[in-house]
Write a protein that holds these residues in place. Structure first.
Motif, PDB file in Angstrom:
ATOM      1  N   ARG A   1     -41.210  52.691  31.688  1.00 48.29           N
ATOM      2  CA  ARG A   1     -40.475  52.099  32.804  1.00 48.29           C
ATOM      3  C   ARG A   1     -39.705  53.167  33.567  1.00 48.29           C
TER       4      ARG A   1
ATOM      5  N   VAL B   1     -41.805  54.989  36.011  1.00 49.94           N
ATOM      6  CA  VAL B   1     -42.023  54.218  37.236  1.00 49.94           C
ATOM      7  C   VAL B   1     -40.763  54.234  38.104  1.00 49.94           C
TER       8      VAL B   1
ATOM      9  N   GLY C   1     -38.668  56.534  38.332  1.00 50.21           N
ATOM     10  CA  GLY C   1     -38.556  57.861  38.923  1.00 50.21           C
ATOM     11  C   GLY C   1     -39.351  57.999  40.215  1.00 50.21           C
ATOM     12  N   LEU C   2     -40.249  57.056  40.482  1.00 48.45           N
ATOM     13  CA  LEU C   2     -41.049  57.111  41.701  1.00 48.45           C
ATOM     14  C   LEU C   2     -40.268  56.637  42.914  1.00 48.45           C
TER      15      LEU C   2
ATOM     16  N   THR D   1     -38.912  51.652  46.139  1.00 48.11           N
ATOM     17  CA  THR D   1     -39.973  50.868  46.768  1.00 48.11           C
ATOM     18  C   THR D   1     -41.238  50.891  45.922  1.00 48.11           C
ATOM     19  N   VAL D   2     -41.624  52.074  45.503  1.00 50.77           N
ATOM     20  CA  VAL D   2     -42.856  52.200  44.719  1.00 50.77           C
ATOM     21  C   VAL D   2     -42.687  51.460  43.388  1.00 50.77           C
TER      22      VAL D   2
ATOM     23  N   LEU E   1     -40.838  48.873  42.733  1.00 51.50           N
ATOM     24  CA  LEU E   1     -40.929  47.428  42.965  1.00 51.50           C
ATOM     25  C   LEU E   1     -42.384  47.019  43.174  1.00 51.50           C
ATOM     26  N   GLY E   2     -43.122  47.838  43.936  1.00 53.61           N
ATOM     27  CA  GLY E   2     -44.523  47.542  44.177  1.00 53.61           C
ATOM     28  C   GLY E   2     -45.334  47.501  42.889  1.00 53.61           C
ATOM     29  N   LEU E   3     -44.898  48.258  41.905  1.00 52.83           N
ATOM     30  CA  LEU E   3     -45.606  48.275  40.623  1.00 52.83           C
ATOM     31  C   LEU E   3     -45.028  47.237  39.659  1.00 52.83           C
ATOM     32  N   GLY E   4     -44.173  46.361  40.180  1.00 52.06           N
ATOM     33  CA  GLY E   4     -43.689  45.250  39.355  1.00 52.06           C
ATOM     34  C   GLY E   4     -42.502  45.599  38.493  1.00 52.06           C
ATOM     35  N   GLU E   5     -41.765  46.645  38.878  1.00 49.69           N
ATOM     36  CA  GLU E   5     -40.594  47.043  38.091  1.00 49.69           C
ATOM     37  C   GLU E   5     -39.373  46.976  39.002  1.00 49.69           C
ATOM     38  N   PRO E   6     -38.752  45.788  39.115  1.00 49.69           N
ATOM     39  CA  PRO E   6     -37.622  45.662  40.039  1.00 49.69           C
ATOM     40  C   PRO E   6     -36.519  46.644  39.663  1.00 49.69           C
TER      41      PRO E   6
ATOM     42  N   ARG F   1     -32.687  45.628  38.188  1.00 52.60           N
ATOM     43  CA  ARG F   1     -32.512  45.152  36.817  1.00 52.60           C
ATOM     44  C   ARG F   1     -32.624  46.308  35.819  1.00 52.60           C
TER      45      ARG F   1
END
Lengths: 315, 250
Positions: free
Chosen positions: A197, A200, A202-203, A206-207, A209-214, A217
């Motif tokens: 997580r 992700v 670290g990206l 926006t990226v 969130l796009g990968l499903g990691e809000p 939270r």
């Protein structure tokens, strides 16, 4: 290749620990082993938890220069001690049971730290950069407010505050060490579990969130971990040098150049432990306990950091 | 199908979108166009849940934005935001591999690796796969991001002005790749475009927004007219038809 470097780091840590335990050993082993062993355990624990906290912080803020201590997190500790001495006097403060003071520190620090971040975050409306800038200003504010209270304290009592506001490993309470370990290890384990997580996050928001990691939270969860790690380390030995986290994370990025937290987290933890154990060995055996360890870390680390910066520019 | 129902949106008290209702059918490329400040990027970011939807409803197939979990949505909808900047120092292949994250959540299997390889090959990233993102050109970087979205293997792909800062060769090759994804893989692409000519040339449908309302929608030949340019864009450029395609003479 990166895994092999982790092994080298581990080897370096084992070596540093061995030197620390055996170098210039005078006296009976039955005394030395637990005496040095306890300090060694504290060094490794604090080194690992502060480094991991810094890497976590740098990941969720998306930068390599900020650390929790630059945000004024350590200042919280100094403020708590100052206010305690101010309110109850140095005699009562010194008389506090170590366990109570430890629990008080860890509770107040993580509580206040989390409250602070939550408040700042609400004001920043989700913009991490705004949070960070507000945090730096708030750190300055805390520092000034603490300085104000310190000037109102009796000079003798002030010296008590000064002593506890430097990280010391010379007197580590065994019970507190166990407690700090019990707090730190689950937090480190939780950070390790979050490694994918964190990659992700670290990206960028926006990226992620796009990968499903809000991001919001996960950021909250990571902030809880950071507060726990820094609070328990600081409550155990006092505030480390502000430079420490910065240096260790920079070193870890050089030793293991990757953004993958599966590598970065253990690499930072090991580097932190090696730096602290090595620093303390130098301090105890070569400098004869002349200065607190944070001074050694600042001196060596500052030069190293400068070197890294200059080297990167040339590359 | 993406269904937008009576969506309104304000930013800082200023109304951006007024009661928009819109249906974007499955398949093909739909371009959102409009002058600056028309609300096209806002509408797209509401669909992509990058901004919180407060009034109205948006459904992606049978998933309602704001109700469905981010993890589930990430397997159906890939997004490429404006000026995607990644602060982490990543190699191209590492970025593309992140596209599989919604499916494996940190534990990639052989199938994930195969799909990443396929994406790298398909978007011609093989020669630069080990280079860092900050070492390649803007066009190549955009291509890497599209490859990542492709690896995410979603039915829908939303892009916000991906042609910004690209030269004509980069812009055309990116649009061709999107066209391919729509035609060969049956993906539904929704894209915010600034340049009407690119929209007319590559999109199946155009939705023109004006002051937060839908001004026109339909195939390029019906939407891109002198009247649209005059009323919506406020300019007197002429539209000429070449090979059955409207072209704005700028």
């Amino acid at each position: 290749m990166l895994h092999r470097r982790l092994l080298w780091l581990l080897l370096a840590l084992v070596l540093a620990c061995a030197v620390y335990m055996t170098f210039a050993a005078k006296g009976s082993w039955s005394f030395l082993l637990p005496f040095r062993g306890q300090k060694l355990a504290a060094l490794v624990l604090v080194g690992a938890s502060l480094s991991v906290a810094t890497v976590l912080f740098q990941t969720i803020t998306g930068n390599r220069i900020l650390t929790p201590s630059i945000m004024g997190f350590d200042q919280l500790f100094i403020m708590i001690q100052t206010v305690l001495v101010f309110m109850m006097g140095s005699a009562d403060y010194v008389g506090l049971p170590a366990l109570l003071l430890f629990a008080l520190n860890i509770g107040l620090m993580s509580g206040l730290g989390l409250g602070l971040f939550t408040l700042l975050r609400r004001g920043a409306r989700g913009e991490m950069m705004r949070l960070v800038l507000t945090g730096i200003i708030f750190g300055v504010f805390l520092r000034s407010a603490t300085g104000f209270v310190q000037r109102m304290i009796d000079p003798v009592e002030f010296s008590v505050v000064t002593v506890v506001t430097y990280a010391r490993f010379n007197t580590v309470d065994g019970l507190l060490l166990v407690l700090a370990t019990l707090v730190t290890l689950p937090a480190l384990w939780a950070a390790w579990r979050m490694r994918a997580r964190l990659d992700v996050l670290g990206l960028g928001e926006t990226v992620a969130l796009g990968l499903g990691e809000p991001p919001r939270r996960s950021q909250s969860a990571v902030l809880v971990l950071i507060c726990t790690l820094v609070a328990s380390a600081t409550a155990l030995v006092g505030p480390m040098a502000a430079f420490f986290g910065l240096i260790v994370s920079a070193l870890a990025h050089v030793i293991t150049p990757t953004e993958r937290h599966a590598i970065l987290l253990p690499s930072a933890a090991l580097t932190g432990a090696v730096v602290l154990v090595g620093g303390q060995t130098l301090l105890e055996r070569v400098l004869g306990l002349a200065t607190p360890i944070s001074v050694v870390v600042e001196a060596v680390g500052g030069a190293l950091f400068l070197f890294l910066l200059l080297k990167r520019r040339r590359a | 199908m993406i269904r937008v129902d009576q969506v309104s949106h304000q930013i800082g008290g200023a109304p951006i979108l007024h009661d928009i209702s819109l249906e974007i059918p499955k398949g093909g490329i739909t371009a959102l166009i409009g002058p600056n400040g028309a609300g096209k990027s806002t509408l797209l970011s509401l669909m992509a849940r990058l901004q919180v939807l407060r009034q109205g409803e948006i459904h992606i197939d049978d998933m309602q934005i704001g109700k469905v979990s981010d993890r589930v949505l990430a397997r159906h909808l890939a997004i490429m935001a404006q000026s995607t900047h990644v602060s982490a120092r990543l190699r191209v292949e590492e970025l593309v591999a992140f596209g599989r994250y919604p499916w494996h959540r940190g534990r990639p299997g052989p199938e994930d690796h195969a799909l990443v390889e396929a994406a790298i090959a398909r978007f011609g990233l093989g020669p630069m796969r080990a280079r860092f993102l900050d070492e390649i050109s803007g066009g190549q970087r955009q291509r890497a991001f599209v490859a990542m979205a492709f690896a995410q293997d979603t039915d829908y792909l939303l892009l916000d002005e991906p042609l910004n800062n690209l030269d004509i060769a980069g812009a055309r090759s990116l649009m061709r790749l999107l066209r391919q994804m729509a035609d060969e893989d049956g993906k539904t692409v929704v894209i915010v475009l600034h340049d009407i000519n690119y929209a007319a040339r590559f999109a199946d449908r155009i939705v023109a927004l004006h002051e937060g309302r839908v001004a026109a929608q339909g195939p390029a030949a019906e939407v891109v007219t002198d009247a649209l340019l005059r009323d919506v864009f406020g300019t007197d450029a002429e539209v000429s038809v070449i090979d059955g395609q409207p072209v704005v003479l700028v």
